[in-house]
Design a protein around this motif. Structure first.
Motif, PDB file in Angstrom:
ATOM      1  N   LEU A   1      59.698 177.451 127.238  1.00 52.25           N
ATOM      2  CA  LEU A   1      59.443 176.112 126.706  1.00 52.25           C
ATOM      3  C   LEU A   1      60.501 175.123 127.188  1.00 52.25           C
ATOM      4  O   LEU A   1      60.193 173.950 127.454  1.00 52.25           O
ATOM      5  CB  LEU A   1      59.392 176.145 125.176  1.00 52.25           C
ATOM      6  CG  LEU A   1      58.208 176.902 124.568  1.00 52.25           C
ATOM      7  CD1 LEU A   1      58.303 176.884 123.047  1.00 52.25           C
ATOM      8  CD2 LEU A   1      56.876 176.310 125.021  1.00 52.25           C
ATOM      9  N   ARG A   2      61.745 175.582 127.296  1.00 60.24           N
ATOM     10  CA  ARG A   2      62.803 174.689 127.816  1.00 60.24           C
ATOM     11  C   ARG A   2      62.476 174.264 129.245  1.00 60.24           C
ATOM     12  O   ARG A   2      62.570 173.076 129.598  1.00 60.24           O
ATOM     13  CB  ARG A   2      64.166 175.398 127.784  1.00 60.24           C
ATOM     14  CG  ARG A   2      65.326 174.484 128.206  1.00 60.24           C
ATOM     15  CD  ARG A   2      66.576 175.266 128.552  1.00 60.24           C
ATOM     16  NE  ARG A   2      66.426 176.103 129.743  1.00 60.24           N
ATOM     17  CZ  ARG A   2      66.424 175.617 130.992  1.00 60.24           C
ATOM     18  NH1 ARG A   2      66.549 174.317 131.225  1.00 60.24           N
ATOM     19  NH2 ARG A   2      66.288 176.450 132.023  1.00 60.24           N
ATOM     20  N   ILE A   3      62.073 175.225 130.072  1.00 55.15           N
ATOM     21  CA  ILE A   3      61.738 174.927 131.457  1.00 55.15           C
ATOM     22  C   ILE A   3      60.515 174.000 131.520  1.00 55.15           C
ATOM     23  O   ILE A   3      60.482 173.039 132.297  1.00 55.15           O
ATOM     24  CB  ILE A   3      61.478 176.229 132.243  1.00 55.15           C
ATOM     25  CG1 ILE A   3      62.764 177.065 132.312  1.00 55.15           C
ATOM     26  CG2 ILE A   3      60.950 175.937 133.643  1.00 55.15           C
ATOM     27  CD1 ILE A   3      62.532 178.491 132.787  1.00 55.15           C
ATOM     28  N   LEU A   4      59.519 174.300 130.710  1.00 50.62           N
ATOM     29  CA  LEU A   4      58.307 173.482 130.672  1.00 50.62           C
ATOM     30  C   LEU A   4      58.629 172.012 130.398  1.00 50.62           C
ATOM     31  O   LEU A   4      58.137 171.108 131.097  1.00 50.62           O
ATOM     32  CB  LEU A   4      57.358 174.022 129.593  1.00 50.62           C
ATOM     33  CG  LEU A   4      56.132 173.173 129.240  1.00 50.62           C
ATOM     34  CD1 LEU A   4      55.199 173.052 130.425  1.00 50.62           C
ATOM     35  CD2 LEU A   4      55.409 173.768 128.029  1.00 50.62           C
ATOM     36  N   ILE A   5      59.481 171.781 129.396  1.00 52.72           N
ATOM     37  CA  ILE A   5      59.814 170.414 129.000  1.00 52.72           C
ATOM     38  C   ILE A   5      60.789 169.776 129.996  1.00 52.72           C
ATOM     39  O   ILE A   5      60.561 168.661 130.485  1.00 52.72           O
ATOM     40  CB  ILE A   5      60.416 170.393 127.585  1.00 52.72           C
ATOM     41  CG1 ILE A   5      59.430 171.008 126.569  1.00 52.72           C
ATOM     42  CG2 ILE A   5      60.793 168.969 127.187  1.00 52.72           C
ATOM     43  CD1 ILE A   5      58.118 170.305 126.456  1.00 52.72           C
TER      44      ILE A   5
END
Length: 450
Positions: free
Chosen positions: A323-327
């Motif tokens: 999720l960190r990478i996605l955002i």
């Protein structure tokens, strides 16, 4: 053992794997993968345009996911939420509540909850079961509204509520009503997209009554043929559910989390679902699923849906990093851009084919990096699609079909443009080869699947 021997060894050992979990197997064994490429046991590199049915959203062997997992493996706080709370599960729950604007949480109230499982199948199974429990608790019924050609899981209640599974012989749930999903390419009624939309929403309106426990919908009907509904479908469902007081579940397991060009597919129409289910790409390659929903449903019965390793800290750590990478990397915006470019690239490549091959491609559609290429040999033949997938594999690209005759292109969100276009060109070449009769019927005699 050389490469050829290893391939034979793996394929012989394949007999030990139960056929009940095999879908569309080729005579192909893979021994490794990095990024968007897989390495077969015979030494061949394959461009993966499936990302393991979207589960490999960051491709394979992403070093950031490995680092996050290694930190937990080095000091592991238990293995699940059966009796122990771990910091990774709490952090992931808060992150999912933060990015998932469900109706109960949209006003800032602290009444959103998160459930963790292992796969999209168990997330949908439990979401549906809890909706039914809550409905009965308040004097309602257990009827579920779902859609024709839908897919929500491979076992439990989700199996009997999945249109494609029931249509292929699975036992139908005793209390489900399958409704028409709007399809502007092959509409249920004559007219334009608005006529099709009106027809389908009318069918939903007619089905709603006090016996309905919930409605479940895929914002993009993936396994049913990568069907993108017309504008107004999701917002129309939301209005109907609001009017009837029926919970609306959005199944984002396969075509969510950045893939549709938005973080969530339902955001395309700006709605707030009551519940959202996640799986596949959420774990960055590790098995984890989640339900995000209101406390009124997810707190309805303590301990009613236990999984020993639900909320596993190792998988939760991988999901947090995903999720960190996605955002941070804005993978949703990247998917939107690459999706538009890819559909354009496909159209140009197909336009360059001979007429005999072009006529087999009847539509290119999608949202973000969820792309469907509809094939038709005069009968929308499944065997034609099988041959294309088989030939693409032989040429060096992994692609599968859905809905009987639609190629599903769902590469990793991180795939580089050069690799993506090369893979798409191989798929177009495979279509040309099949149209020209270069793939015999017996080549796909053992090609399984629904």
């Amino acid at each position: 053992m050389n490469m050829d021997q290893e391939a034979v060894h793996l394929l012989h050992g394949d007999r030990a794997i139960a056929a009940t979990e095999k879908v569309r197997f080729f005579n192909r064994a893979v021994i490794g993968g990095k990024g968007s490429e897989l390495q077969s046991a015979d030494g061949k590199q394959l461009i993966d345009l499936s990302a393991t049915w979207t589960a490999a959203g960051l491709g394979y062997a992403d070093p950031r996911i490995r680092s996050a997992v290694d930190q937990v493996l080095d000091n592991c706080p238990g293995l699940g939420l059966g009796s122990l709370i771990n910091p990774q599960s709490v952090e992931l729950a808060h992150k999912l509540l933060e990015i998932t604007d469900i109706k109960a949480h949209a006003d800032g109230a602290d009444n959103g909850r998160v459930y963790f499982g292992h796969s999209g199948s168990d997330a949908n199974d439990i979401a549906l079961r809890l909706c039914r429990m809550t409905s009965v608790k308040h004097g309602g019924g257990t009827k579920v509204l779902a859609f024709e050609h839908s897919y929500h899981g491979g076992f439990g209640k989700a199996l009997g509520l999945s249109g494609v599974q029931v249509e292929s012989g699975a036992k139908r749930d005793d209390n489900v009503e399958f409704l028409p999903y709007p399809n502007t390419v092959h509409p249920h009624v004559d007219g334009n997209a608005q006529d099709e939309l009106a027809y389908c929403l009318h069918a939903v309106r007619q089905a709603m009554n006090s016996n309905v426990a919930c409605l479940i919908v895929e914002p993009v009907l993936s396994d049913g043929g990568m069907i993108v509904p017309p504008d107004g479908f999701l917002s129309g469902l939301r209005s109907l559910c609001d009017d009837s007081g029926i919970p609306m579940i959005c199944d984002e397991v396969k075509v969510g989390l950045g893939r549709p060009g938005t973080i969530h597919a339902y955001q395309y129409e700006g709605i707030h679902p009551d519940m959202v289910t996640f799986g596949k790409t959420l774990g960055g390659g590790l098995p984890i699923s989640a339900i995000v929903g209101p406390s009124s449903i997810l707190d309805c019965a303590t301990g009613a849906s236990l999984l020993t390793m639900g909320g596993n800290p190792i998988c939760c750590a991988a999901a947090i990093e995903f999720l960190r990478i996605l955002i941070d990397d804005r993978l949703d915006e990247r998917a939107d851009r690459l999706g538009r470019l890819s559909r354009g690239h496909l159209r140009e490549a197909i336009d360059a084919l001979p007429e005999e091959s072009r006529r087999h491609i009847t539509d290119i559609r999608g949202r973000g990096l969820a792309i469907g290429v509809e094939l038709d040999d005069g009968n929308r033949s499944e065997q034609f699609a099988e041959k294309v997938c088989y030939q693409a594999d032989r040429l060096g690209a992994v692609v599968y079909y859905v809905g009987g005759h639609v190629l599903e292109i769902t590469p990793a969100l991180t795939i580089d443009e050069h690799t993506l276009y090369n893979g798409l060109d191989l798929v177009v070449r495979a279509i040309d080869d099949v149209a020209a009769g270069h793939v015999p019927d017996d080549a796909v005699a053992g090609f399984g699947g629904w």
